[in-house]
Design a protein around this motif. Structure first.
Motif, PDB file in Angstrom:
ATOM      1  N   ASP A   1       7.704   6.126  -4.077  1.00 24.03           N
ATOM      2  CA  ASP A   1       6.668   6.719  -4.920  1.00 24.03           C
ATOM      3  C   ASP A   1       6.205   5.656  -5.922  1.00 24.03           C
ATOM      4  OD1 ASP A   1       5.114   8.155  -6.685  1.00 24.03           O
ATOM      5  OD2 ASP A   1       6.531   9.810  -6.927  1.00 24.03           O
ATOM      6  N   ILE A   2       4.907   5.370  -5.935  1.00 26.89           N
ATOM      7  CA  ILE A   2       4.395   4.341  -6.841  1.00 26.89           C
ATOM      8  C   ILE A   2       4.673   4.681  -8.308  1.00 26.89           C
ATOM      9  CG2 ILE A   2       2.062   5.341  -6.969  1.00 26.89           C
ATOM     10  CD1 ILE A   2       0.989   2.445  -7.067  1.00 26.89           C
ATOM     11  N   TRP A   3       4.754   5.985  -8.626  1.00 29.69           N
ATOM     12  CA  TRP A   3       5.028   6.397 -10.008  1.00 29.69           C
ATOM     13  C   TRP A   3       6.407   5.915 -10.470  1.00 29.69           C
ATOM     14  CZ3 TRP A   3       1.242   8.769 -12.875  1.00 29.69           C
ATOM     15  CH2 TRP A   3       0.166   9.329 -12.176  1.00 29.69           C
ATOM     16  N   ASN A   4       7.326   5.756  -9.548  1.00 33.18           N
ATOM     17  CA  ASN A   4       8.678   5.304  -9.884  1.00 33.18           C
ATOM     18  C   ASN A   4       8.815   3.783  -9.845  1.00 33.18           C
ATOM     19  OD1 ASN A   4       9.552   7.981 -10.117  1.00 33.18           O
ATOM     20  ND2 ASN A   4      10.085   8.093  -7.943  1.00 33.18           N
ATOM     21  N   ASN A   5       7.725   3.087  -9.538  1.00 33.63           N
ATOM     22  CA  ASN A   5       7.830   1.645  -9.327  1.00 33.63           C
ATOM     23  C   ASN A   5       6.851   0.800 -10.132  1.00 33.63           C
ATOM     24  OD1 ASN A   5       9.828   0.972  -6.950  1.00 33.63           O
ATOM     25  ND2 ASN A   5       8.803   2.889  -6.379  1.00 33.63           N
ATOM     26  N   ILE A   6       5.971   1.423 -10.865  1.00 32.97           N
ATOM     27  CA  ILE A   6       4.925   0.646 -11.526  1.00 32.97           C
ATOM     28  C   ILE A   6       5.345   0.066 -12.875  1.00 32.97           C
ATOM     29  CG2 ILE A   6       3.826   2.565 -12.763  1.00 32.97           C
ATOM     30  CD1 ILE A   6       1.110   1.236 -11.864  1.00 32.97           C
ATOM     31  N   ARG A   7       6.333   0.634 -13.527  1.00 36.69           N
ATOM     32  CA  ARG A   7       6.692   0.209 -14.888  1.00 36.69           C
ATOM     33  C   ARG A   7       6.933  -1.309 -15.006  1.00 36.69           C
ATOM     34  NH1 ARG A   7       8.599   3.228 -19.386  1.00 36.69           N
ATOM     35  NH2 ARG A   7       8.988   5.055 -18.059  1.00 36.69           N
ATOM     36  N   PRO A   8       7.666  -1.949 -14.078  1.00 36.36           N
ATOM     37  CA  PRO A   8       7.885  -3.389 -14.215  1.00 36.36           C
ATOM     38  C   PRO A   8       6.598  -4.212 -14.139  1.00 36.36           C
ATOM     39  CG  PRO A   8       9.467  -2.434 -12.672  1.00 36.36           C
ATOM     40  CD  PRO A   8       8.435  -1.388 -12.947  1.00 36.36           C
TER      41      PRO A   8
ATOM     42  N   VAL B   1       9.096  -6.321  -1.571  1.00 36.10           N
ATOM     43  CA  VAL B   1       9.965  -5.381  -0.850  1.00 36.10           C
ATOM     44  C   VAL B   1      11.050  -4.916  -1.814  1.00 36.10           C
ATOM     45  CG1 VAL B   1       9.510  -6.363   1.418  1.00 36.10           C
ATOM     46  CG2 VAL B   1      11.368  -7.283   0.024  1.00 36.10           C
ATOM     47  N   GLY B   2      11.885  -4.017  -1.348  1.00 37.14           N
ATOM     48  CA  GLY B   2      12.989  -3.547  -2.179  1.00 37.14           C
ATOM     49  C   GLY B   2      12.540  -2.647  -3.314  1.00 37.14           C
ATOM     50  N   TRP B   3      11.627  -1.728  -3.014  1.00 36.66           N
ATOM     51  CA  TRP B   3      11.158  -0.802  -4.035  1.00 36.66           C
ATOM     52  C   TRP B   3      12.250   0.208  -4.379  1.00 36.66           C
ATOM     53  CZ3 TRP B   3       6.710  -2.204  -6.227  1.00 36.66           C
ATOM     54  CH2 TRP B   3       5.846  -3.014  -5.503  1.00 36.66           C
ATOM     55  N   SER B   4      12.092   0.861  -5.512  1.00 36.14           N
ATOM     56  CA  SER B   4      13.124   1.761  -6.016  1.00 36.14           C
ATOM     57  C   SER B   4      12.845   3.226  -5.645  1.00 36.14           C
ATOM     58  CB  SER B   4      13.220   1.643  -7.539  1.00 36.14           C
ATOM     59  OG  SER B   4      14.126   2.596  -8.067  1.00 36.14           O
TER      60      SER B   4
ATOM     61  N   ASP C   1       0.854  -1.187   0.000  1.00 36.12           N
ATOM     62  CA  ASP C   1       0.000   0.000   0.000  1.00 36.12           C
ATOM     63  C   ASP C   1       0.894   1.242   0.000  1.00 36.12           C
ATOM     64  OD1 ASP C   1      -1.869   1.946   0.304  1.00 36.12           O
ATOM     65  OD2 ASP C   1      -2.624   1.271   2.239  1.00 36.12           O
ATOM     66  N   PHE C   2       0.901   1.969  -1.116  1.00 38.90           N
ATOM     67  CA  PHE C   2       1.760   3.147  -1.238  1.00 38.90           C
ATOM     68  C   PHE C   2       1.174   4.375  -0.546  1.00 38.90           C
ATOM     69  CE2 PHE C   2       3.674   0.491  -4.437  1.00 38.90           C
ATOM     70  CZ  PHE C   2       5.013   0.867  -4.441  1.00 38.90           C
ATOM     71  N   VAL C   3      -0.061   4.288  -0.081  1.00 37.57           N
ATOM     72  CA  VAL C   3      -0.631   5.432   0.647  1.00 37.57           C
ATOM     73  C   VAL C   3       0.150   5.671   1.928  1.00 37.57           C
ATOM     74  CG1 VAL C   3      -2.641   6.232   1.941  1.00 37.57           C
ATOM     75  CG2 VAL C   3      -2.947   5.224  -0.321  1.00 37.57           C
ATOM     76  N   ASP C   4       0.490   4.599   2.622  1.00 34.98           N
ATOM     77  CA  ASP C   4       1.185   4.714   3.908  1.00 34.98           C
ATOM     78  C   ASP C   4       2.701   4.758   3.764  1.00 34.98           C
ATOM     79  OD1 ASP C   4      -1.182   4.697   5.394  1.00 34.98           O
ATOM     80  OD2 ASP C   4      -1.278   2.506   5.367  1.00 34.98           O
ATOM     81  N   ASP C   5       3.187   4.770   2.529  1.00 34.01           N
ATOM     82  CA  ASP C   5       4.620   4.703   2.271  1.00 34.01           C
ATOM     83  C   ASP C   5       5.188   6.102   2.075  1.00 34.01           C
ATOM     84  OD1 ASP C   5       7.202   4.246   1.293  1.00 34.01           O
ATOM     85  OD2 ASP C   5       6.609   2.365   0.357  1.00 34.01           O
ATOM     86  N   LYS C   6       5.989   6.551   3.015  1.00 33.74           N
ATOM     87  CA  LYS C   6       6.582   7.893   2.939  1.00 33.74           C
ATOM     88  C   LYS C   6       7.905   7.898   2.160  1.00 33.74           C
ATOM     89  CE  LYS C   6       3.444   9.775   5.636  1.00 33.74           C
ATOM     90  NZ  LYS C   6       2.508   8.641   5.742  1.00 33.74           N
ATOM     91  N   LYS C   7       8.425   6.713   1.858  1.00 29.00           N
ATOM     92  CA  LYS C   7       9.737   6.621   1.219  1.00 29.00           C
ATOM     93  C   LYS C   7       9.648   6.401  -0.289  1.00 29.00           C
ATOM     94  CE  LYS C   7      14.169   4.151   1.474  1.00 29.00           C
ATOM     95  NZ  LYS C   7      14.952   3.098   2.170  1.00 29.00           N
TER      96      LYS C   7
END
Length: 424
Positions: free
Chosen positions: A158-165, A205-208, A150-156
Motif C-alpha cells: 500500500d503506497i500509504w504505508n510507504n511514502i513517508r520516507p 524493491v523491499g517495500w513495507s 507503480d502501486f496501481v498494479d501492486d496487490k501486496k
C-alpha cells in the motif's frame, strides 16, 4: 447556471494539464453565459493563521482565493500527514456558499481543501461533481508512482504505508504557496542541468507491509471527502478502472468522458495517412515516470536502423545533450505545431497509469500520428494499432502503413457534455 469550481489556480503560479483544462472549461462556460467562480488554494499569510477568502478576478474569471489552505504537495511528497487533515471553523465555507449560491460545485482536486467545505456543501444540498485528473485522494501521491514503482498494479504493498520516507517537511511544501514561488521556480529551472540523465536508476524493491497509522488516517480523511461527491467524471476508462479498484464500495454516479483543450489545433475528423516513419519524438518532462529513458533506448535502436532516421525530444528545459537525438526544449502552442512538422510519429511511453494525456490530442490534431501505452487514458481516443503494452512492442512498420481517422471534440462540445453531467 452558477458554477463554483475548485481547482489549483492560475498560471504562472500553477501549471500543468489540470490547470489548463479547468481554466479552458471555465472560460467556455463564461462564454456560454454561465456564472463561474473559481475557488483555489492560495497563499500563506504570515499575519493571520486561520483560513479566509480573498476575492478578485483574473482572466475574466471571478475567484475566491483560499488563503491559508491546507498544504499542497506540489514540489514533494507528504511527510507529516497530520498537517494535511487539520479542521477549521466551517463558518468560512457557509458564508461563501450562502453568498455565492452555486447550483453545482465542480472539484478538480482535493489538494489544499478542508473537509468542512464539502460537508457544508452537502448540508446545503449543492450537487458536487469531481473530475479525476490524477489519483490524489486515493493515493498520497498524485500518480500513485514512487521510486520507479507503480502501486496501481501492486496487490501486496500500500503506497500509504510507504511514502513517508520519500516525504518532505511541510514547511518546504509551503514554498509553492509563497508569492515569489514563480520566480524561484524559474531560477531553479535555469540552473537545472542534466541530472535527469544519470543512468536509469533501478526500481525500488523491499517495500513495507507495516501499517503507517498516520497515513491511514489521512486516507480516511480523503475518503470522507470523496463520499460527499455526487457524480464522478472519469476522464478515461483508465482512471475509472483505478478508482473503482481502490474504492470498490462507492455508490456514486459516474460518467466516463474524454477531455479537451483550447491548445488543440484542429477539431472534428482528423485523418492520419500512411507514410514512412523516419522521425520520432518524445514530448514531456525528461523523467522516469513519463517513460523518458525507455524512449531513449527505443530511439537509439530506431536511429541505428537507417541513416535517415531521426529522433527528437521536447517539453523540458533541461540543458542536455544526447548523441544522435535533437533536443527541442520547451514549447508553446505555435512552436509545438512547427516542431511537429519535423516528426512522423510521437511516442508517449508514460510508466504510470496516466489518467489522460492531453498532449496526445494536441499532436494528433496536427495530423501527426501518436503511439501510446495502454495504461494511458488517452488510449481511449487513439486507434488500436497505436496502443502498445510496452515501448518495445510499438510496431512502427504497421503504424507507418496504416491510415486512421479520429474525431477530436472542441472545448465547446465538451462543455456541453459537462453541463449535461451537472443537470443529471
Amino acid at each position: 447556471m452558477k458554477i463554483l469550481h475548485y481547482a489549483l489556480g492560475f498560471p504562472p503560479e500553477r501549471t500543468g494539464g489540470l490547470v489548463k483544462y479547468s481554466l479552458d472549461l471555465m472560460k467556455e462556460q463564461v462564454g456560454q453565459g454561465h456564472e463561474v467562480v473559481m475557488v483555489f488554494p492560495g497563499r500563506v499569510s504570515f499575519l493571520k493563521k486561520e483560513p479566509y477568502f480573498k476575492f478578485g478576478k483574473r482572466q475574466n474569471i471571478p475567484y475566491a482565493e483560499l488563503v491559508n489552505s491546507l498544504p499542497l504537495p506540489l514540489i514533494g511528497n507528504i511527510k507529516n500527514p497530520q498537517d494535511f487533515m487539520k479542521h477549521t471553523d466551517p463558518k468560512i465555507f457557509v458564508n461563501l456558499l450562502e453568498s455565492e449560491k452555486p447550483d453545482v460545485i465542480h472539484i478538480h482536486t482535493l489538494m489544499g481543501l478542508y473537509g468542512e467545505f464539502l460537508e457544508e456543501a452537502k448540508k446545503h444540498n449543492i450537487k458536487i461533481v469531481f473530475t479525476t485528473h490524477d489519483y490524489f485522494g486515493i493515493s498520497p501521491h498524485p500518480k500513485m508512482y514512487l521510486a520507479g514503482h507503480d502501486f496501481v498494479d501492486d496487490k501486496k504493498y500500500d503506497i500509504w504505508n510507504n511514502i513517508r520516507p520519500y516525504g518532505s517537511k511541510t514547511i518546504k511544501l509551503r514554498i509553492s504557496q509563497l508569492s515569489i514561488y514563480p520566480v524561484l521556480r524559474t531560477l531553479v529551472k535555469k540552473l537545472k542541468k542534466s541530472s535527469t540523465l544519470v543512468d536509469d536508476l533501478p526500481e525500488q524493491v523491499g517495500w513495507s507491509t507495516e501499517i503507517d497509522s498516520g497515513f491511514q488516517e489521512l486516507k480516511k480523511y480523503y475518503l470522507s471527502m470523496l463520499k460527499c461527491v455526487d457524480i464522478v467524471h472519469f476522464n478515461s476508462s483508465v482512471s475509472k478502472k483505478v478508482y473503482e479498484q481502490f474504492l470498490p464500495l462507492m455508490t456514486w454516479k459516474t460518467v466516463t468522458l474524454s477531455i479537451s483543450s483550447n491548445n488543440i489545433e484542429k477539431f472534428g475528423k482528423i485523418s492520419l495517412f500512411a507514410k514512412p516513419i523516419e522521425s520520432i519524438a518524445y514530448i514531456g518532462p525528461y523523467n522516469k515516470e513519463k517513460g523518458f529513458f525507455e524512449f531513449l533506448k527505443f530511439a537509439a535502436e530506431f536511429i541505428s536502423k537507417d541513416s535517415n532516421n531521426k529522433a527528437f525530444i521536447m517539453g523540458d528545459n533541461g540543458t542536455i545533450q544526447i548523441s544522435g537525438i535533437n533536443n527541442l526544449g520547451t514549447y508553446n502552442k505555435q512552436s509545438l505545431i512547427n516542431n511537429l512538422k519535423l516528426i512522423d510519429l510521437v511516442i508517449l511511453p508514460s510508466k504510470w497509469h496516466e489518467t489522460f494525456g492531453l498532449i496526445a490530442l494536441e499532436a494528433l490534431s496536427t495530423g501527426t500520428k501518436v503511439a501510446v501505452l495502454k495504461t494511458m487514458g488517452v488510449s481511449d481516443v487513439v486507434p488500436e494499432e497505436m496502443r502498445s503494452s510496452t515501448v518495445k512492442t510499438i510496431d512502427i512498420e504497421t503504424i507507418a502503413k496504416s491510415n486512421f481517422n479520429i474525431c477530436i471534440l472542441p472545448m465547446s462540445s465538451h462543455e456541453e457534455q459537462i453541463m449535461k453531467i451537472y443537470v443529471d
